[in-house]
Design an enzyme around this catalytic site. Structure first.
Site, PDB file in Angstrom:
ATOM      1  N   ILE A  13      -0.540  13.881 -44.256  1.00 19.68           N
ATOM      2  CA  ILE A  13      -0.631  14.891 -43.196  1.00 19.68           C
ATOM      3  C   ILE A  13      -2.060  15.402 -43.043  1.00 19.68           C
ATOM      4  O   ILE A  13      -2.682  15.841 -44.014  1.00 19.68           O
ATOM      5  CB  ILE A  13       0.331  16.061 -43.477  1.00 19.68           C
ATOM      6  CG1 ILE A  13       1.778  15.538 -43.456  1.00 19.68           C
ATOM      7  CG2 ILE A  13       0.135  17.180 -42.463  1.00 19.68           C
ATOM      8  CD1 ILE A  13       2.815  16.567 -43.836  1.00 19.68           C
ATOM      9  N   ASP A  24      -7.611  17.888 -51.065  1.00 15.08           N
ATOM     10  CA  ASP A  24      -8.050  18.140 -49.686  1.00 15.08           C
ATOM     11  C   ASP A  24      -7.214  19.278 -49.121  1.00 15.08           C
ATOM     12  O   ASP A  24      -6.282  19.758 -49.769  1.00 15.08           O
ATOM     13  CB  ASP A  24      -7.893  16.881 -48.829  1.00 15.08           C
ATOM     14  CG  ASP A  24      -6.448  16.393 -48.788  1.00 15.08           C
ATOM     15  OD1 ASP A  24      -5.691  16.891 -47.933  1.00 15.08           O
ATOM     16  OD2 ASP A  24      -6.070  15.542 -49.622  1.00 15.08           O
ATOM     17  N   MET A  31       3.422  12.856 -51.471  1.00 13.04           N
ATOM     18  CA  MET A  31       4.292  11.805 -50.948  1.00 13.04           C
ATOM     19  C   MET A  31       5.267  11.203 -51.958  1.00 13.04           C
ATOM     20  O   MET A  31       5.977  10.261 -51.626  1.00 13.04           O
ATOM     21  CB  MET A  31       3.434  10.683 -50.342  1.00 13.04           C
ATOM     22  CG  MET A  31       2.575  11.130 -49.173  1.00 13.04           C
ATOM     23  SD  MET A  31       1.504   9.815 -48.502  1.00 13.04           S
ATOM     24  CE  MET A  31       2.713   8.665 -47.860  1.00 13.04           C
ATOM     25  N   GLU A  32       5.319  11.734 -53.191  1.00 17.76           N
ATOM     26  CA  GLU A  32       6.164  11.098 -54.204  1.00 17.76           C
ATOM     27  C   GLU A  32       7.007  12.043 -55.051  1.00 17.76           C
ATOM     28  O   GLU A  32       8.108  11.681 -55.472  1.00 17.76           O
ATOM     29  CB  GLU A  32       5.290  10.274 -55.168  1.00 17.76           C
ATOM     30  CG  GLU A  32       4.527   9.146 -54.536  1.00 17.76           C
ATOM     31  CD  GLU A  32       3.189   9.562 -53.941  1.00 17.76           C
ATOM     32  OE1 GLU A  32       2.699   8.879 -53.020  1.00 17.76           O
ATOM     33  OE2 GLU A  32       2.647  10.614 -54.384  1.00 17.76           O
ATOM     34  N   GLU A  45      -5.172   8.372 -60.781  1.00 18.22           N
ATOM     35  CA  GLU A  45      -4.564   9.667 -61.109  1.00 18.22           C
ATOM     36  C   GLU A  45      -4.178   9.818 -62.575  1.00 18.22           C
ATOM     37  O   GLU A  45      -3.848  10.911 -63.021  1.00 18.22           O
ATOM     38  CB  GLU A  45      -3.342   9.889 -60.213  1.00 18.22           C
ATOM     39  CG  GLU A  45      -3.717  10.040 -58.752  1.00 18.22           C
ATOM     40  CD  GLU A  45      -2.514  10.050 -57.821  1.00 18.22           C
ATOM     41  OE1 GLU A  45      -2.397  10.996 -57.028  1.00 18.22           O
ATOM     42  OE2 GLU A  45      -1.693   9.106 -57.901  1.00 18.22           O
ATOM     43  N   GLY A  83      -2.424  17.537 -51.077  1.00 15.61           N
ATOM     44  CA  GLY A  83      -3.112  18.320 -50.063  1.00 15.61           C
ATOM     45  C   GLY A  83      -2.724  19.779 -50.155  1.00 15.61           C
ATOM     46  O   GLY A  83      -1.554  20.113 -50.313  1.00 15.61           O
TER      47      GLY A  83
END
Length: 254
Positions: free
Chosen positions: A171, A216, A192-193, A15, A89
């Protein structure tokens, strides 16, 4: 025209791509399995004599992200700005792969201290949504738009600001997405962060921004789409970061 210390953090090495190739005098400090790097941006920018970059890839999840940013803030360099970047996402169905979301707000979608606090409220801060700095968000937005206008970032798509939600789950279930959209109608993306980093930054009094690229659609195809996207994204992630670093404004007392 002095220096500025920027913490650049992501969950995965992909990333922030070729960051080391774009820094000089790079040093490394280890904290267990966490490696924190320090270097100076090779490229010269107009508002500062030097841009010092302190960076790491934290690993997935809120605990890993909070650990990494806490280690960095407690280190020997005073951090002037935190930038968390990476993939996310898409929840807004109008978003596609390679679109960019700059978080003007973040929320931890798995924070639930009811009945003592309302759902999503972070107890020590007594609020659910954390707002990032408008001036800094506009700097990121305008820098990326300028770069696209000048023919850069050809892989990337739409750029927008919006709400990003953080939680300790990858998810891919439509029922979970529907629940989140019902509870947070203006939600753009999930990851998630970011919310954990923002909370630490808020409590430590350090400005922060979060820049996410859609990998995604947070559905049944998420895992496959995510894996394939990362293979392409690693080749382009530094290009994104470089576009706003070269236009960084003078916003501190340095």
């Amino acid at each position: 025209m002095k220096s500025i210390n920027i913490c650049l953090l992501s969950a995965m090495q992909e990333e922030i791509g070729s960051i080391i190739d774009n820094l000089e005098n790079v040093t490394e400090t280890e904290y267990g399995d966490l490696k924190v790097f320090y270097g100076k941006l090779k490229k010269k920018v107009k508002n500062y004599k030097s841009i010092n970059i302190i960076f790491a890839w934290s690993g997935w999840g809120k605990v890993s992200a909070a650990r990494a940013i806490t280690r960095i803030l407690a280190g020997k360099y005073k951090i002037d700005l935190i930038i968390f970047t990476g993939v996310a996402g898409g929840v807004n169905k109008n978003l596609s792969q390679w679109d960019i979301v700059i978080a003007n707000e973040v929320i931890q979608h798995d924070m639930d201290a009811r009945p003592i606090f309302e759902k999503f409220v972070i107890p020590p801060l007594k609020k659910a949504k954390l707002e990032s700095n408008t001036f800094l968000n506009n700097w990121i937005l305008n820098s990326l738009k300028k770069s696209i206008k000048n023919g850069k970032l050809k892989k990337f798509g739409l750029i927008k600001m919006g709400l990003i939600a953080t939680g300790d789950a990858f998810i891919s279930e439509e029922s979970v997405i529907k629940r989140l959209k019902d509870e947070l109608p203006n939600l753009e993306a999930i990851e998630m962060e970011g919310g954990a980093v923002a909370q630490v930054a808020e409590q430590e009094g350090v400005p922060w921004v979060i820049v996410r690229v859609i990998s995604d659609s947070a559905d049944v195809n998420s895992a496959k789409d995510f894996d394939q996207f990362l293979k392409d994204y690693v080749l382009n992630s530094w290009q994104l970061i470089d576009c706003f670093l070269e236009n960084i404004p003078r916003f501190t007392n340095n």
